[in-house]
Write a protein that holds these residues in place. Sequence first.
Motif, PDB file in Angstrom:
ATOM      1  N   HIS A 495       0.834  -1.210   0.000  1.00 29.99           N
ATOM      2  CA  HIS A 495       0.000   0.000   0.000  1.00 29.99           C
ATOM      3  C   HIS A 495       0.867   1.259   0.000  1.00 29.99           C
ATOM      4  O   HIS A 495       0.611   2.212  -0.749  1.00 29.99           O
ATOM      5  N   ARG A 496       1.910   1.264   0.826  1.00 32.71           N
ATOM      6  CA  ARG A 496       2.788   2.432   0.893  1.00 32.71           C
ATOM      7  C   ARG A 496       3.565   2.634  -0.408  1.00 32.71           C
ATOM      8  O   ARG A 496       3.838   3.766  -0.811  1.00 32.71           O
ATOM      9  N   MET A 497       3.911   1.546  -1.066  1.00 30.39           N
ATOM     10  CA  MET A 497       4.686   1.646  -2.307  1.00 30.39           C
ATOM     11  C   MET A 497       3.852   2.153  -3.477  1.00 30.39           C
ATOM     12  O   MET A 497       4.399   2.512  -4.521  1.00 30.39           O
ATOM     13  N   GLU A 498       2.526   2.179  -3.322  1.00 31.51           N
ATOM     14  CA  GLU A 498       1.657   2.661  -4.398  1.00 31.51           C
ATOM     15  C   GLU A 498       2.056   4.062  -4.857  1.00 31.51           C
ATOM     16  O   GLU A 498       1.932   4.397  -6.029  1.00 31.51           O
ATOM     17  N   HIS A 499       2.518   4.891  -3.918  1.00 39.84           N
ATOM     18  CA  HIS A 499       2.843   6.281  -4.234  1.00 39.84           C
ATOM     19  C   HIS A 499       4.262   6.432  -4.784  1.00 39.84           C
ATOM     20  O   HIS A 499       4.648   7.524  -5.202  1.00 39.84           O
ATOM     21  N   THR A 500       5.035   5.355  -4.749  1.00 35.01           N
ATOM     22  CA  THR A 500       6.450   5.440  -5.116  1.00 35.01           C
ATOM     23  C   THR A 500       6.783   4.689  -6.395  1.00 35.01           C
ATOM     24  O   THR A 500       7.646   5.115  -7.161  1.00 35.01           O
ATOM     25  N   GLN A 501       6.090   3.578  -6.635  1.00 33.72           N
ATOM     26  CA  GLN A 501       6.478   2.701  -7.741  1.00 33.72           C
ATOM     27  C   GLN A 501       5.248   2.083  -8.383  1.00 33.72           C
ATOM     28  O   GLN A 501       4.297   1.711  -7.696  1.00 33.72           O
ATOM     29  N   TYR A 502       5.262   1.986  -9.719  1.00 31.52           N
ATOM     30  CA  TYR A 502       4.308   1.142 -10.433  1.00 31.52           C
ATOM     31  C   TYR A 502       5.053   0.470 -11.579  1.00 31.52           C
ATOM     32  O   TYR A 502       5.563   1.155 -12.475  1.00 31.52           O
ATOM     33  N   LYS A 503       5.133  -0.856 -11.525  1.00 28.01           N
ATOM     34  CA  LYS A 503       5.904  -1.610 -12.504  1.00 28.01           C
ATOM     35  C   LYS A 503       7.318  -1.015 -12.573  1.00 28.01           C
ATOM     36  O   LYS A 503       7.963  -0.874 -11.546  1.00 28.01           O
ATOM     37  N   SER A 504       7.795  -0.634 -13.755  1.00 25.53           N
ATOM     38  CA  SER A 504       9.140  -0.061 -13.863  1.00 25.53           C
ATOM     39  C   SER A 504       9.140   1.457 -13.699  1.00 25.53           C
ATOM     40  O   SER A 504      10.178   2.100 -13.839  1.00 25.53           O
ATOM     41  N   HIS A 505       7.978   2.034 -13.386  1.00 23.61           N
ATOM     42  CA  HIS A 505       7.871   3.485 -13.209  1.00 23.61           C
ATOM     43  C   HIS A 505       8.163   3.870 -11.764  1.00 23.61           C
ATOM     44  O   HIS A 505       7.567   3.321 -10.836  1.00 23.61           O
ATOM     45  N   THR A 506       9.051   4.816 -11.572  1.00 28.16           N
ATOM     46  CA  THR A 506       9.306   5.372 -10.251  1.00 28.16           C
ATOM     47  C   THR A 506       8.612   6.720 -10.149  1.00 28.16           C
ATOM     48  O   THR A 506       8.828   7.607 -10.984  1.00 28.16           O
ATOM     49  N   HIS A 507       7.741   6.876  -9.144  1.00 29.36           N
ATOM     50  CA  HIS A 507       7.047   8.137  -8.918  1.00 29.36           C
ATOM     51  C   HIS A 507       7.783   8.932  -7.838  1.00 29.36           C
ATOM     52  O   HIS A 507       8.556   8.375  -7.056  1.00 29.36           O
ATOM     53  N   LEU A 508       7.530  10.218  -7.799  1.00 29.05           N
ATOM     54  CA  LEU A 508       8.185  11.094  -6.826  1.00 29.05           C
ATOM     55  C   LEU A 508       7.130  11.723  -5.921  1.00 29.05           C
ATOM     56  O   LEU A 508       6.611  12.801  -6.210  1.00 29.05           O
ATOM     57  N   PRO A 509       6.792  11.061  -4.821  1.00 31.42           N
ATOM     58  CA  PRO A 509       5.816  11.644  -3.901  1.00 31.42           C
ATOM     59  C   PRO A 509       6.410  12.835  -3.152  1.00 31.42           C
ATOM     60  O   PRO A 509       7.629  13.031  -3.123  1.00 31.42           O
ATOM     61  N   ILE A 510       5.543  13.618  -2.536  1.00 36.89           N
ATOM     62  CA  ILE A 510       5.996  14.770  -1.752  1.00 36.89           C
ATOM     63  C   ILE A 510       6.775  14.277  -0.536  1.00 36.89           C
ATOM     64  O   ILE A 510       6.349  13.366   0.176  1.00 36.89           O
ATOM     65  N   LEU A 511       7.948  14.867  -0.315  1.00 37.23           N
ATOM     66  CA  LEU A 511       8.759  14.550   0.861  1.00 37.23           C
ATOM     67  C   LEU A 511       8.855  15.787   1.741  1.00 37.23           C
ATOM     68  O   LEU A 511       9.213  16.871   1.270  1.00 37.23           O
ATOM     69  N   LYS A 512       8.534  15.635   3.005  1.00 37.72           N
ATOM     70  CA  LYS A 512       8.547  16.771   3.936  1.00 37.72           C
ATOM     71  C   LYS A 512       9.881  16.802   4.672  1.00 37.72           C
ATOM     72  O   LYS A 512       9.990  16.408   5.827  1.00 37.72           O
ATOM     73  N   TRP A 513      10.894  17.290   3.969  1.00 43.16           N
ATOM     74  CA  TRP A 513      12.226  17.403   4.572  1.00 43.16           C
ATOM     75  C   TRP A 513      12.380  18.743   5.253  1.00 43.16           C
ATOM     76  O   TRP A 513      11.804  19.733   4.859  1.00 43.16           O
TER      77      TRP A 513
END
Length: 513
Positions: A495-513
């Motif tokens: 569930h958590r990886m849904e926002h980061t990866q799909y198949k070979s696609h890497t997504h860039l979720p918002i990071l609160k640094w």
Amino acid sequence: MPNTKSLPETDDLHNLFHQMLKFKHLIETEARQLIYEFPHSQTQTDNLLSLINMMHYVAMRRHAVHNLQSQLAQAGLSSLGRIEPHVLTTIVSVLNILSKATQQETYTARLPDNTIDYQQGYKILKARAQRLFGSKPASRTEYIMVTIPSEAADQSDWFDAMFAAGMNCARINCAHDSVEIWQKMVDQIHAYCRANQVQCPIMMDLAGHKIRTANVLPTPERQDFHKGTLKAPRIFLKDWLLLRGQTTEKGFNFNQFSKPIAVVFNCSYPPVIDKLNLGEMVWIDDGKIGTVVKAITEEGVLLQVTQVGPKGVRLKPEKGLNLPQTDLQLPALSQKDHADLQFICQHADLVALSFAETADDILYLQQQLQHLNRADLPIIAKIETPKAVVNLPKIIATALANNLDFGVMIARGDLAVELGSVQMAETQDALLRLCESAHIPIIWATQVLETLAKKGVVSRPEISDAAMSQRSECVMLNKGPFIIEAVRILSEVLHRMEHTQYKSHTHLPILKW
């Protein structure tokens, strides 16, 4: 003044355009030749689109494209790293942009006939996954499949807990238990589904020709008694073992050989003994003991241990034997498989073919299903040997051309033993990408969160592996005393990886640094 020296010049883009044009022509030509190997006049439209796209991908991967990828990335264009589901669409899109940037007035961007577009490939893949594994889970894209343990056959609360934790599909391994136990498992699943109005497809694995150790007889010097009980003998580096086809009785003459034999053992499928050759590797117990064939005698095959842990490993009955360098030429189905198909065709939603190695293996199983009036039963090809890896494009192409409902399981346990752990990582990635190019659903299997499932301990490397499994359509867990917690954690990771990866696609979720 901004530094623009690293930006590509028009001449560079012009050269890149012509490289891409030549590249497109090359893979189209090679793909046409590949496709004609598979009769497809009766192939359904979606299957034909997938077949053509996969052949474009196979043709592309036969060439070194690293330099071209680097040039495309430098120009701010697609580097072809996520090209799998829509090969020609991506290439034509890049050509279209380059033609406009370089004012190529004579070029007209046009997708060839039978070309899959960007969204269509993903839609086909998702539709096929739902045909195999049921309705999409509520909180994630991937399905979770769990191997049903024997004791669960009589425990309805086990299924309640598993479904609550996140199980979507069930697996029954026909290498274990009996028809009576399988029936109880099926009844438990169906009862839960009726009561809760949910789906839970059942996959049943044909046992296949899983070659295992059988009787194990140590020399008197290697007999290990503990509190009056004879334990399995411990094997050490450079030990000599004798592998035989027939059962070895007590009183066997160990002294008839020139080498000091530590253990004599036989295997569950004696015909393989005659197929071994000098110098070939024989791995025992999921690769824990590595041996090499040193001599072939009338009494059996003489093996010497070349790899084992420093404390040795106990050689027990019912442990797997892997022969990666030996051409076993085994039939697609064993006698047991033929018998088990009767039950499978009545109760399963999917059938998994163990040790599938050729397209003919798939077609043979399909013929048997037709004889049993279950031609509609989807087939999962378990990829477990180097031969299967090499033949996978032909296996997939044959399934698509014949309009089979079909999926692939990456059975990483046996495959890692056969290939070697170092080669396994790149092979795993190659299999994922190939199946994605054909829009074929993948089951990611073997040793997923194994430490957690068996010991109740979370392993950080296994969490990373579980996150990687998000590239598949379905993740399979094996049984263990802590399997419910393993399913719950796997579901959360996916569930958590849904926002980061799909198949070979890497997504860039918002990071609160």
